[in-house]
Design an enzyme around this catalytic site. Sequence first.
Site, PDB file in Angstrom:
ATOM      1  N   HIS A 282      45.327  42.379  43.402  1.00  0.00           N
ATOM      2  CA  HIS A 282      45.022  41.005  42.999  1.00  0.00           C
ATOM      3  C   HIS A 282      45.585  40.010  44.022  1.00  0.00           C
ATOM      4  O   HIS A 282      44.857  39.180  44.568  1.00  0.00           O
ATOM      5  CB  HIS A 282      45.613  40.743  41.612  1.00  0.00           C
ATOM      6  CG  HIS A 282      45.389  39.350  41.116  1.00  0.00           C
ATOM      7  ND1 HIS A 282      44.420  39.035  40.199  1.00  0.00           N
ATOM      8  CD2 HIS A 282      46.000  38.173  41.420  1.00  0.00           C
ATOM      9  CE1 HIS A 282      44.448  37.731  39.966  1.00  0.00           C
ATOM     10  NE2 HIS A 282      45.403  37.178  40.695  1.00  0.00           N
ATOM     11  N   GLU A 283      46.872  40.145  44.285  1.00  0.00           N
ATOM     12  CA  GLU A 283      47.502  39.202  45.220  1.00  0.00           C
ATOM     13  C   GLU A 283      46.930  39.381  46.632  1.00  0.00           C
ATOM     14  O   GLU A 283      46.813  38.418  47.388  1.00  0.00           O
ATOM     15  CB  GLU A 283      49.022  39.358  45.212  1.00  0.00           C
ATOM     16  CG  GLU A 283      49.694  39.099  43.857  1.00  0.00           C
ATOM     17  CD  GLU A 283      49.283  37.803  43.182  1.00  0.00           C
ATOM     18  OE1 GLU A 283      48.924  36.836  43.884  1.00  0.00           O
ATOM     19  OE2 GLU A 283      49.311  37.752  41.932  1.00  0.00           O
ATOM     20  N   HIS A 286      43.934  37.252  47.034  1.00  0.00           N
ATOM     21  CA  HIS A 286      44.339  35.881  47.391  1.00  0.00           C
ATOM     22  C   HIS A 286      44.733  35.848  48.869  1.00  0.00           C
ATOM     23  O   HIS A 286      44.390  34.924  49.605  1.00  0.00           O
ATOM     24  CB  HIS A 286      45.563  35.458  46.570  1.00  0.00           C
ATOM     25  CG  HIS A 286      45.263  35.099  45.144  1.00  0.00           C
ATOM     26  ND1 HIS A 286      44.360  34.130  44.786  1.00  0.00           N
ATOM     27  CD2 HIS A 286      45.784  35.565  43.973  1.00  0.00           C
ATOM     28  CE1 HIS A 286      44.329  34.025  43.457  1.00  0.00           C
ATOM     29  NE2 HIS A 286      45.174  34.888  42.950  1.00  0.00           N
ATOM     30  N   GLU A 319      40.967  32.354  42.757  1.00  0.00           N
ATOM     31  CA  GLU A 319      41.089  33.440  41.784  1.00  0.00           C
ATOM     32  C   GLU A 319      39.872  34.368  41.833  1.00  0.00           C
ATOM     33  O   GLU A 319      39.987  35.560  41.553  1.00  0.00           O
ATOM     34  CB  GLU A 319      41.272  32.838  40.386  1.00  0.00           C
ATOM     35  CG  GLU A 319      41.661  33.817  39.306  1.00  0.00           C
ATOM     36  CD  GLU A 319      43.079  34.405  39.465  1.00  0.00           C
ATOM     37  OE1 GLU A 319      43.812  33.983  40.383  1.00  0.00           O
ATOM     38  OE2 GLU A 319      43.420  35.286  38.661  1.00  0.00           O
TER      39      GLU A 319
END
Length: 525
Positions: A282-283, A286, A319
Amino acid sequence: MPAATKEPKAAKSAKADAYTELCDLVRKGSVLGSVNALLNWDQETYMPAAGAAHRAEQQSMLAELVHERMTSKRIGELLKACEADQSLVGKESSETARNIREMRRDYDLATKLPGSLVAELAKVGSQAQEVWKHARANDDFKSFAPWLDRMMSLSRQKAECYGVKAGGELYDALLDEYEPGMTAREVESIFTPLRERLTDLIGRVAKSGKKIDTSCIEVKVDPKLQHEFGLQILKAIHFDLDAGRLDVTTHPFCSGMAPGDTRLTTRYRGEKFTDALYGTMHEAGHGLYEQGLPKLGSGKKPGHFGTPLGDSISLGIHESQSRMWENFVGRSKPFWKWALPRANKAFEGALKGVTVNEMFAAVNTTSPSLIRVEADEGTYNMHVMIRFELERALLHGDLAVKDLPAAWNEKYKSYLGVKVPDDRRGCLQDVHWSFGLIGYFPTYTLGNLYSAQFWETILTEIPDLEDQMAKGEIGQLREWLRDKIHKHGKRYRAAELCKKVTGKPLSADPLLRHLSSRAGAVYGV
Ligand code: ZN
């Protein structure tokens, strides 16, 4: 050369100088801001707890200095000069015109806030964050309540300074910081039907009565091995570790603090390795966005760090990038075809005998739960909706801080059918409110919606993507994202980019198609 042609040339260069000086001043403010980002990262990772009071002072002082620079009279004069120059703003969609438009927006917002309020928000945010950490660890809402109250009151003041547009509400002013142009009413109009359709899907899954065996992800794996595997995944998805790093924190985040410096954090649980794996992916999503932004120049092209062209569009779009890598890539069968043997090797045989189908089912269960960051894809957006409704009520004074735990627990019962046993796993679980990040939560669901819509387009434009993923080839996907989304910086607003990339305005249909398809594959509903 006749004198007549010389003059406009000279005038043009004076105006171009105004633009250069404007970018330079804004960039310098951003350099100062990036120091604050580094302090934030340090506070979340390595700072000893006893350093908190001084850190709050540092952050408050820096926030005030950044604000002072970004609201300088000179920036105002230069903006005016640039806006009057048709050679800069004549073509409304040009990079330069858009850069000026966004710098104007930032300047107008910043000049509406008094420096003292900016400093106080930073200071109280930093202190409240420390109080929240203890309150969460000790399940002690009472100690956090006065700080939340203070934060809500400061947020209200901030929203009042920004001002409310006709027909709008206070919440809009805060939401607009994170998702430019979006209003609470628009969010509500997307969320309400989404909630109904999700409730139906979650209900059908529950009715199926099918129990998914998740023992393959509930295996003990040494955090050190998890970390090594996380780094392997980062390399595979082309996150540049020479321009970034991965550390451990309570609440995972990504900070694209500077050109060439993008920091990711994750947290490890010994008994369920997928928490950290998906947190990292997830990170990293980003992080790939941050690394793909044109912050650094190339060849003769100057870098855009510090100006809107080097910045992300909105938190919703940000996101969409993280959720894409976490869910559309990381929870897919093709990904596990590639990753399963590698994970088994990295975890010293802990996944021996596990099949791709078993892994796919285990990471795609749908089951109402208490913690947002650990929630599955099917129920995740319900957690977001609850926070949106509660923070909107808190901000508008329709809900008192002291009544938050009861309101929280009641919503969890009615939306997800779960009983919240304590505030630690209830209203104290998120870091956002302690920082004063009110209006932030809706961007999580907007991100899910954008990612699903982008993904449908990606599959038509890279038809063999799933075959590539099964071989661990992710390069074409990353290039597609760079080309269609990352490289533009803030040239387009979110709604405009969505239309440009997918040909359609944002809709909940792609996300619901995706969730239904996964639920169909796992539960047969
Ligand atoms: Zn995120």
